[in-house]
Enzyme design. Sequence first.
Site, PDB file in Angstrom:
ATOM      1  N   ASN A   1      13.445 -50.520 -22.948  1.00  0.00           N
ATOM      2  CA  ASN A   1      14.879 -49.220 -22.117  1.00  0.00           C
ATOM      3  C   ASN A   1      16.076 -49.672 -21.652  1.00  0.00           C
ATOM      4  O   ASN A   1      17.051 -49.191 -20.922  1.00  0.00           O
ATOM      5  CB  ASN A   1      13.722 -48.447 -21.024  1.00  0.00           C
ATOM      6  CG  ASN A   1      12.547 -47.960 -21.858  1.00  0.00           C
ATOM      7  OD1 ASN A   1      12.564 -47.771 -22.927  1.00  0.00           O
ATOM      8  ND2 ASN A   1      11.181 -47.678 -20.661  1.00  0.00           N
TER       9      ASN A   1
ATOM     10  N   ARG B   1      13.852 -40.196 -26.901  1.00  0.00           N
ATOM     11  CA  ARG B   1      14.247 -39.611 -25.837  1.00  0.00           C
ATOM     12  C   ARG B   1      15.826 -40.236 -26.033  1.00  0.00           C
ATOM     13  O   ARG B   1      16.611 -39.430 -25.074  1.00  0.00           O
ATOM     14  CB  ARG B   1      14.262 -39.551 -24.747  1.00  0.00           C
ATOM     15  CG  ARG B   1      14.761 -39.576 -23.322  1.00  0.00           C
ATOM     16  CD  ARG B   1      14.709 -38.629 -22.495  1.00  0.00           C
ATOM     17  NE  ARG B   1      15.241 -38.393 -21.641  1.00  0.00           N
ATOM     18  CZ  ARG B   1      15.565 -36.668 -21.046  1.00  0.00           C
ATOM     19  NH1 ARG B   1      15.153 -35.439 -22.268  1.00  0.00           N
ATOM     20  NH2 ARG B   1      15.978 -35.980 -19.762  1.00  0.00           N
TER      21      ARG B   1
ATOM     22  N   CYS C   1       8.961 -38.778 -25.630  1.00  0.00           N
ATOM     23  CA  CYS C   1       7.277 -38.476 -25.081  1.00  0.00           C
ATOM     24  C   CYS C   1       6.937 -37.775 -24.250  1.00  0.00           C
ATOM     25  O   CYS C   1       7.980 -37.050 -23.136  1.00  0.00           O
ATOM     26  CB  CYS C   1       6.492 -40.132 -23.939  1.00  0.00           C
ATOM     27  SG  CYS C   1       6.235 -41.229 -25.149  1.00  0.00           S
TER      28      CYS C   1
ATOM     29  N   PRO D   1      14.050 -31.866 -19.222  1.00  0.00           N
ATOM     30  CA  PRO D   1      15.683 -31.618 -19.329  1.00  0.00           C
ATOM     31  C   PRO D   1      16.522 -32.260 -18.974  1.00  0.00           C
ATOM     32  O   PRO D   1      16.215 -33.505 -19.193  1.00  0.00           O
ATOM     33  CB  PRO D   1      15.968 -30.444 -18.020  1.00  0.00           C
ATOM     34  CG  PRO D   1      13.883 -31.230 -16.653  1.00  0.00           C
ATOM     35  CD  PRO D   1      13.134 -31.645 -17.917  1.00  0.00           C
TER      36      PRO D   1
ATOM     37  N   ASP E   1      19.388 -31.037 -16.945  1.00  0.00           N
ATOM     38  CA  ASP E   1      20.538 -30.607 -16.472  1.00  0.00           C
ATOM     39  C   ASP E   1      21.340 -31.458 -16.268  1.00  0.00           C
ATOM     40  O   ASP E   1      22.540 -31.053 -16.235  1.00  0.00           O
ATOM     41  CB  ASP E   1      19.531 -29.940 -16.048  1.00  0.00           C
ATOM     42  CG  ASP E   1      18.755 -30.410 -15.488  1.00  0.00           C
ATOM     43  OD1 ASP E   1      18.339 -31.150 -16.041  1.00  0.00           O
ATOM     44  OD2 ASP E   1      18.682 -29.838 -14.199  1.00  0.00           O
ATOM     45  N   LEU E   2      20.795 -32.747 -15.630  1.00  0.00           N
ATOM     46  CA  LEU E   2      21.502 -33.864 -15.229  1.00  0.00           C
ATOM     47  C   LEU E   2      22.039 -34.267 -16.087  1.00  0.00           C
ATOM     48  O   LEU E   2      23.874 -34.511 -15.343  1.00  0.00           O
ATOM     49  CB  LEU E   2      21.086 -34.784 -13.870  1.00  0.00           C
ATOM     50  CG  LEU E   2      19.619 -33.446 -12.950  1.00  0.00           C
ATOM     51  CD1 LEU E   2      18.935 -34.936 -12.973  1.00  0.00           C
ATOM     52  CD2 LEU E   2      20.212 -32.987 -11.602  1.00  0.00           C
TER      53      LEU E   2
ATOM     54  N   ASP F   1       6.125 -45.714 -15.498  1.00  0.00           N
ATOM     55  CA  ASP F   1       6.300 -46.400 -17.215  1.00  0.00           C
ATOM     56  C   ASP F   1       4.717 -47.727 -16.886  1.00  0.00           C
ATOM     57  O   ASP F   1       4.143 -48.103 -17.586  1.00  0.00           O
ATOM     58  CB  ASP F   1       7.147 -47.094 -17.738  1.00  0.00           C
ATOM     59  CG  ASP F   1       8.331 -45.999 -18.048  1.00  0.00           C
ATOM     60  OD1 ASP F   1       9.419 -46.708 -18.297  1.00  0.00           O
ATOM     61  OD2 ASP F   1       8.322 -45.342 -18.219  1.00  0.00           O
TER      62      ASP F   1
ATOM     63  N   ARG G   1       5.784 -47.340 -31.116  1.00  0.00           N
ATOM     64  CA  ARG G   1       6.948 -46.723 -30.291  1.00  0.00           C
ATOM     65  C   ARG G   1       8.299 -48.011 -29.645  1.00  0.00           C
ATOM     66  O   ARG G   1       9.142 -47.813 -29.165  1.00  0.00           O
ATOM     67  CB  ARG G   1       7.212 -45.148 -29.395  1.00  0.00           C
ATOM     68  CG  ARG G   1       6.964 -44.498 -30.307  1.00  0.00           C
ATOM     69  CD  ARG G   1       6.895 -42.666 -29.875  1.00  0.00           C
ATOM     70  NE  ARG G   1       8.991 -42.713 -29.789  1.00  0.00           N
ATOM     71  CZ  ARG G   1       9.009 -41.767 -28.283  1.00  0.00           C
ATOM     72  NH1 ARG G   1       8.014 -40.765 -27.993  1.00  0.00           N
ATOM     73  NH2 ARG G   1       9.804 -42.194 -27.374  1.00  0.00           N
TER      74      ARG G   1
HETATM   75  C1  EPZ Z   1      13.684 -43.911 -18.241  1.00  0.00           C
HETATM   76  O1  EPZ Z   1      14.250 -42.366 -19.067  1.00  0.00           O
HETATM   77  C2  EPZ Z   1      12.784 -44.101 -19.909  1.00  0.00           C
HETATM   78  N1  EPZ Z   1      13.512 -44.092 -21.348  1.00  0.00           N
HETATM   79  C3  EPZ Z   1      11.107 -43.287 -19.069  1.00  0.00           C
HETATM   80  O2  EPZ Z   1      10.832 -44.670 -20.138  1.00  0.00           O
HETATM   81  C4  EPZ Z   1      11.547 -43.648 -17.903  1.00  0.00           C
HETATM   82  O3  EPZ Z   1       9.572 -43.494 -17.532  1.00  0.00           O
HETATM   83  C5  EPZ Z   1      12.645 -43.274 -17.285  1.00  0.00           C
HETATM   84  O4  EPZ Z   1      13.737 -43.407 -17.369  1.00  0.00           O
HETATM   85  C6  EPZ Z   1      11.839 -43.713 -15.706  1.00  0.00           C
HETATM   86  O5  EPZ Z   1      12.482 -44.882 -15.273  1.00  0.00           O
HETATM   87  C7  EPZ Z   1      14.398 -45.383 -21.221  1.00  0.00           C
HETATM   88  O6  EPZ Z   1      14.682 -45.448 -20.154  1.00  0.00           O
HETATM   89  C8  EPZ Z   1      14.577 -44.355 -23.000  1.00  0.00           C
HETATM   90  P1  EPZ Z   1      15.322 -39.952 -15.979  1.00  0.00           P
HETATM   91  P2  EPZ Z   1      15.045 -40.851 -18.650  1.00  0.00           P
HETATM   92  O7  EPZ Z   1      15.864 -39.281 -16.160  1.00  0.00           O
HETATM   93  O8  EPZ Z   1      16.363 -41.280 -18.540  1.00  0.00           O
HETATM   94  C9  EPZ Z   1      14.001 -35.773 -14.447  1.00  0.00           C
HETATM   95  C10 EPZ Z   1       8.636 -45.198 -21.491  1.00  0.00           C
HETATM   96  O9  EPZ Z   1       7.640 -45.608 -21.240  1.00  0.00           O
HETATM   97  N2  EPZ Z   1      14.958 -35.187 -14.799  1.00  0.00           N
HETATM   98  O10 EPZ Z   1      15.163 -41.112 -15.176  1.00  0.00           O
HETATM   99  O11 EPZ Z   1      14.217 -39.957 -19.234  1.00  0.00           O
HETATM  100  C11 EPZ Z   1      12.457 -36.028 -15.594  1.00  0.00           C
HETATM  101  O12 EPZ Z   1      12.755 -34.782 -16.493  1.00  0.00           O
HETATM  102  C12 EPZ Z   1       9.607 -44.353 -21.241  1.00  0.00           C
HETATM  103  O13 EPZ Z   1       9.643 -46.375 -21.943  1.00  0.00           O
HETATM  104  C13 EPZ Z   1      15.880 -33.897 -15.385  1.00  0.00           C
HETATM  105  O14 EPZ Z   1      14.363 -32.887 -14.521  1.00  0.00           O
HETATM  106  O15 EPZ Z   1      13.901 -41.014 -17.041  1.00  0.00           O
HETATM  107  C14 EPZ Z   1      11.781 -36.483 -15.053  1.00  0.00           C
HETATM  108  O16 EPZ Z   1      10.952 -36.205 -14.253  1.00  0.00           O
HETATM  109  C15 EPZ Z   1       9.429 -43.264 -20.356  1.00  0.00           C
HETATM  110  N3  EPZ Z   1      16.571 -33.770 -15.935  1.00  0.00           N
HETATM  111  C16 EPZ Z   1      12.812 -37.590 -14.069  1.00  0.00           C
HETATM  112  O17 EPZ Z   1      13.672 -36.428 -14.088  1.00  0.00           O
HETATM  113  C17 EPZ Z   1      17.761 -34.470 -16.523  1.00  0.00           C
HETATM  114  O18 EPZ Z   1      18.968 -34.876 -16.822  1.00  0.00           O
HETATM  115  C18 EPZ Z   1      13.309 -39.193 -14.163  1.00  0.00           C
HETATM  116  O19 EPZ Z   1      13.966 -39.095 -15.569  1.00  0.00           O
HETATM  117  C19 EPZ Z   1      16.580 -35.954 -15.955  1.00  0.00           C
HETATM  118  C20 EPZ Z   1      16.249 -36.086 -15.787  1.00  0.00           C
END
Ligand code: EPZ
Length: 416
Positions: free
Chosen positions: A23, A92, A116, A122, A124-125, A304, A396
């Site tokens: 990541n 992602r 995953c 989403p 949206d942020l 994670d 992955r």
């Molecule tokens: C990153 O995902 C990691 N992936 C994830 O690792 C990790 O679980 C996650 O951060 C949290 O630490 C990579 O770095 C490639 P978020 P990301 O944006 O960026 C919601 C693994 O197993 N959200 O912090 O997608 C989202 O749905 C993977 O290595 C919105 O609602 O995480 C989630 O509920 C899995 N809208 C929460 O925020 C958005 O626009 C956290 O998402 C963006 C996110």
Amino acid sequence: MDKYVINGGNKLSGKIRIESAKNSVLPIIAGSILTNQQVVIKNCPKIKDVYAMLEILSYLGGKWTFEQGDLILNNASLNRYDIPKELASPVRSSVFMLGALLCRFKKAKIHQPGGCNIGKRPIDLHILALEDLGVKTECLGEQIICSAKEIKTNNIYLNYPSVGTTENIILCSVLSKGKTQIFNAAKEPEIVDLMKFLNSMGAKIYGAGTSTILIDGVENLSGTEFTPMFDRIECGTFMLATAITGGEIELSNCNAKNISLLTNKLCNNTCKITINNDIIYIKSGGKPKGFSFATNPYPQFPTDLQAQTMSLLCVSEGVSTITENVFENRFNHVNELVKMGADISVKGKTAIVKGVKRLNGKTVTATDLRGGASLVLAGLNAEGQTTVENVYYIERGYSDFDKKLRSLGADIIKQG
Ligand code: EPZ
């Protein structure tokens, strides 16, 4: 589909070197398109998500090759700014290309990213933040089309400390004319790594690792040679594998401060853990005791590691509760663990785990990366043979997972 066949009961022992962080490497690969000079990512893990990002780079006109363990990138000939469905939807991390492509070309067209299936995921942020930077966005079906006359500077207040959104804002604004600030930024160590990587190319980014990040745009970025941080999730996974098998191993290339919450839980749980520079030594102290935790953004307990920790709690004494606050559907591994004899009940975002003596070997199916890893850990403990199907998901994020476990004494083989 490939599967792992595991005969449980062997105690892990030996030494293992932890890879560079998936990541961290994924957003860094996106950042490599912000210069036409060579970028070298040292000790880059050869995992499916990295190859998926490299396939996107090739499609865009970039060049890359592995030399031993180092990834050599050259994006001088990049000549496209669109990412089609077949390349965007497997991962992602394709979403990070949005910010980087907008920074380089002031336009980007990408298909809704994948990743995953642990929730709706989403973006949206991301879109709101890019619009704060003056980007015009249009969603046509699953296509996201973005353009900007120039990337504006702004003060961006995130409603949620989203990791990917924080990274996208940094990637998009690093060459802007002026200062952009992110408030309520995600504080994950991988974001600090992205800042270090871009600053090694001449960027001026400050504050990553805190909730306020300042990006002072620069004219251009040069090439670099960068060694990413260790994969704290791979590290935690092997520590949990040691605890669940009653073994003792030494992990190198680690930074214990990035995994202190798990380390503390395991220490209180009967494991003996000593830290010496970049080495973590863990020795199980017998039957683990249950404990409860809730996942939250860094520095709280990492989502994670939720599934892998659940496997340990399935065979720990007493009752444990796990609350998953980050993703809305990250308990897909529960049903598979229950097939193996685990006693787990889920109420909303909380799983209640009643420890059993030992799990039973069964055929189970991985449905996501970390859930798949949790089934392997359960198989290492279980009585008899466990077959974990769909190991594509596991590969992955973990390179040579079966090979590394075998080198530590596990009875595990991969079958096509
Ligand atoms: C990153 O995902 C990691 N992936 C994830 O690792 C990790 O679980 C996650 O951060 C949290 O630490 C990579 O770095 C490639 P978020 P990301 O944006 O960026 C919601 C693994 O197993 N959200 O912090 O997608 C989202 O749905 C993977 O290595 C919105 O609602 O995480 C989630 O509920 C899995 N809208 C929460 O925020 C958005 O626009 C956290 O998402 C963006 C996110």
